[in-house]
Enzyme design. Structure first.
Site, PDB file in Angstrom:
ATOM      1  N   ASN B 393       0.794  -1.099   0.109  1.00 51.65           N
ATOM      2  CA  ASN B 393      -0.126   0.050  -0.173  1.00 51.65           C
ATOM      3  C   ASN B 393       0.849   1.425  -0.119  1.00 51.65           C
ATOM      4  O   ASN B 393       1.065   1.783  -1.033  1.00 51.65           O
ATOM      5  CB  ASN B 393      -0.876  -0.269   1.259  1.00 51.65           C
ATOM      6  CG  ASN B 393      -1.736   1.139   1.221  1.00 51.65           C
ATOM      7  OD1 ASN B 393      -1.851   1.992   0.330  1.00 51.65           O
ATOM      8  ND2 ASN B 393      -2.670   1.275   2.212  1.00 51.65           N
ATOM      9  N   ASP B 394       1.467   1.712   1.141  1.00 52.65           N
ATOM     10  CA  ASP B 394       2.142   2.843   1.236  1.00 52.65           C
ATOM     11  C   ASP B 394       3.401   2.961   0.099  1.00 52.65           C
ATOM     12  O   ASP B 394       3.583   4.102  -0.108  1.00 52.65           O
ATOM     13  CB  ASP B 394       2.732   2.840   2.798  1.00 52.65           C
ATOM     14  CG  ASP B 394       1.737   3.100   3.828  1.00 52.65           C
ATOM     15  OD1 ASP B 394       0.847   3.640   3.290  1.00 52.65           O
ATOM     16  OD2 ASP B 394       1.957   3.087   4.868  1.00 52.65           O
ATOM     17  N   VAL B 395       3.686   1.868  -0.235  1.00 52.27           N
ATOM     18  CA  VAL B 395       4.913   1.759  -1.011  1.00 52.27           C
ATOM     19  C   VAL B 395       4.779   2.316  -2.590  1.00 52.27           C
ATOM     20  O   VAL B 395       5.649   2.332  -3.248  1.00 52.27           O
ATOM     21  CB  VAL B 395       5.956   0.484  -1.130  1.00 52.27           C
ATOM     22  CG1 VAL B 395       6.451   0.380   0.390  1.00 52.27           C
ATOM     23  CG2 VAL B 395       5.012  -0.466  -1.345  1.00 52.27           C
ATOM     24  N   THR B 396       3.437   2.294  -2.747  1.00 56.05           N
ATOM     25  CA  THR B 396       2.870   2.566  -3.960  1.00 56.05           C
ATOM     26  C   THR B 396       2.274   4.012  -4.080  1.00 56.05           C
ATOM     27  O   THR B 396       1.642   4.465  -4.862  1.00 56.05           O
ATOM     28  CB  THR B 396       1.675   1.353  -4.590  1.00 56.05           C
ATOM     29  OG1 THR B 396       0.627   1.910  -3.537  1.00 56.05           O
ATOM     30  CG2 THR B 396       2.329   0.282  -4.463  1.00 56.05           C
ATOM     31  N   ALA B 434       1.089   3.770   7.657  1.00 61.83           N
ATOM     32  CA  ALA B 434       1.509   5.142   7.891  1.00 61.83           C
ATOM     33  C   ALA B 434       0.384   5.927   8.276  1.00 61.83           C
ATOM     34  O   ALA B 434       0.336   7.232   8.451  1.00 61.83           O
ATOM     35  CB  ALA B 434       2.268   5.743   6.659  1.00 61.83           C
TER      36      ALA B 434
END
Lengths: 100, 464
Positions: B393-396, B434
């Site tokens: 999720n956050d890494v995209t 996050a």
């Protein structure tokens, strides 16, 4: 003037940090998990100290407190040595190249 | 065995350990590297037996305990599922830490055995080395136990913070240093035990404020600590194999921590001081409004991917939790049969430890030359038809590139939004760790697949 042997050990230590720095940067990121498990295994070379501690006896009694701590450390380090190397091996066996 | 000869052998095993790490530069040489490591360890152990030269009853016990520990280790190594690697590594770190503490205690109780002087009059340098080794070992032990509990889910991954936490840690750290100073003056065993006890406490306090998704940094950091502890003991025992290994492991863990921090665009201290996510959650919730989302089912996804010419898979921690790696491989196999080009994109902090995703994919028989790191593959998204995001999720999140106010601003992210369409497998629209809403969910070219990662992937396989 004589050089304290400590300085030699310190030299080994500092040079090894440099060696470690360059060697670890060359590790491919896809193998970072095996890197952690193998560093785990090799840091268990602390078993050397555990063996010395376990076998040190200046009396008949081989189970003085200091020996007992040595024996306990041997068990812990042995779990790590066998576990660490074997699980690393298991992981590395799984990395395969594309079949052409 | 003479001291000089055994020292030479210890040096050899140290070199073998260097070669073991060197082997990991590519998967082809890595297995040989592991054998170098095993050889180095065997040499070190045999040489120690020969140089102690005590083959009485004690020796039998040593072998006995070695076999017991070894069998436990071997059983764990064969039984452990690959998804549990982070916990396993954390657990192993704790053992190294505790072993270092035990060896230091033993050296303190029986200094003659190690040529360090006599009780009450231990050499000054040795005293400093062994107390540092014990302190770092104790911190490694209790810190790794907390990390283990968090990773295992026994303890909540949420950061535990309280007022004055960092000042308390700082004070305790200073107390340890002061105590080491007084230990050198008085040689008192009470002070030695206090150092060990306080260090155990520091280990716990150091790790509880760090949240679940920061575990890659924590594990790497503890890896580093276990190395420094070993080096401390190595100085005490005047053993070069231990000093070399300690330095190698210490720098290895430090580099991995650095790589992980860079992958999140956060400073090391920012992670260590912890509490991220807990503070930002409220802000993101308030700004959240209802936006339209396109959602689809397995058939839609199968149709899109079958007709694509290239697909990039973006796996994340969710894939590990759902154990979806095998289903994913099956999906990729059927796609390849349809002539689709498939590759995998791995973000440096995907998962709960460095390289976690790579191991899981390797386990599912994904060839490692189809798996790419962020820098290698990020430009390919622009030419790719479908990005299949599974458990990440956050890494995209494109917000990391566009919104300087976002807490993840500046973090390197995978440019999945540049591909023609994005398939996002996720159970709900909830924000990632996050606490930040992912803009990607609401894009026109995004199709949300609301389901468990494994179930969804299996359904796609069926409809392919």
């Amino acid at each position: 003037m004589e050089i304290d042997p400590f300085i030699f050990r310190l030299s080994i230590f500092i040079l090894s940090i440099f060696v470690g720095y360059y060697v670890v940067w060359s590790v491919t990121p896809s193998l970072h998990t095996p890197l952690m498990s193998v560093t785990n295994a090799i840091s268990s070379v602390i078993i050397v100290g555990a063996i010395i501690a376990a076998l040190a006896n200046n009396s008949e009694n081989i189970f003085q407190t200091s020996n007992l701590f040595g024996f306990m450390a041997i068990i812990l380090a042995a779990v790590n040595i066998f576990g660490g190397f074997l699980v690393t091996q298991r992981m590395l066996q799984m990395y395969k190249k594309k079949k052409k | 065995m003479s001291a000089n000869l055994s020292a030479t052998f210890y040096l050899i095993s140290g070199i073998l350990f260097i070669l073991a790490l060197r082997g990991l530069s590519s998967p082809e040489t890595s297995r040989r590297g592991n054998y170098f490591g095993i050889a180095g360890m065997t040499i070190a152990i045999i040489v120690t037996f020969l140089s102690v030269g005590n083959f009485g009853t004690g020796f039998i016990y040593v072998l006995f305990f070695l076999v017991i520990g070894g069998s436990v280790g071997a059983i764990i190594a064969f039984k452990i599922p690959m998804t549990a690697m982070p916990e396993l590594v954390a657990g192993f770190h704790s053992l190294v830490g505790l072993a270092a503490v035990f060896v230091a205690i033993s050296a303190f109780l029986n200094p003659e055995a190690f040529n360090l002087g006599v009780i009450g009059n231990i050499k000054l340098a040795s005293l400093i080395e062994m107390s540092l080794g014990a302190a770092i070992g104790a911190i490694t032990f209790s810190g790794s136990i907390i990390a283990f509990l968090k990773l295992r889910g026994i303890m909540s991954g949420a950061p535990i913070t309280f007022k004055g936490q960092h000042i308390l840690n700082l004070l305790l750290g200073l107390t340890i240093l002061v105590l080491i100073f007084y230990l050198c003056l008085s040689q008192s065993s009470n002070i030695f035990w206090s150092i060990v006890a306080i260090s155990f406490l520091v280990g716990v306090l150091l790790i509880i404020p760090i949240g679940g998704a920061d575990m890659p940094v924590v594990i790497s950091m503890l890896n580093s600590y276990s190395g420094w502890a070993a080096a401390g003991i190595g100085f005490t025992l005047e053993n070069s194999a231990l000093i070399i290994t300690g330095a190698l492991v210490g720098s290895s863990g430090a580099i991995l921590s650095y790589i992980m921090c860079k992958g999140m665009n956060r400073s090391f201290f920012n992670v260590i001081l912890g509490g991220w996510g807990a503070t930002d959650q409220s802000k993101s919730v308030s700004s959240k409004e209802q936006k339209p989302v396109k959602s689809g089912n397995a058939d839609d996804a199968a149709f899109l991917m079958k007709n694509a010419s290239s697909v990039i898979i973006v796996p994340g921690y969710g894939m590990a939790v759902a154990q979806a790696q095998h289903a994913l491989r099956e999906m990729v196999d059927s796609l390849k049969k349809n002539g689709v080009k498939v590759s995998y994109a791995i973000h440096p902090v995907a998962g709960r430890m460095p390289g976690h995703m790579n191991v899981l994919l390797a386990e599912a028989n994904v060839p490692y030359d189809e798996v790419f790191e962020l820098e290698e593959i990020n430009n390919d998204f622009a030419n790719c038809d479908v990005a299949y995001v599974i458990g990440a999720n956050d890494v995209t999140n494109p917000v990391a590139k566009s919104d300087p106010a976002s807490p993840i601003y500046g973090m390197p992210v995978l440019d999945v939004e540049k591909s023609k369409s994005v398939l996002f497998v996720k159970r709900s629209l909830s924000p990632g760790y996050a606490g930040i809403d992912n803009d990607l969910f609401y894009r026109d070219n995004t199709l949300m697949l609301f389901a468990d990662a494994k179930k969804m992937t299996e359904e796609i396989v069926k409809s392919l």
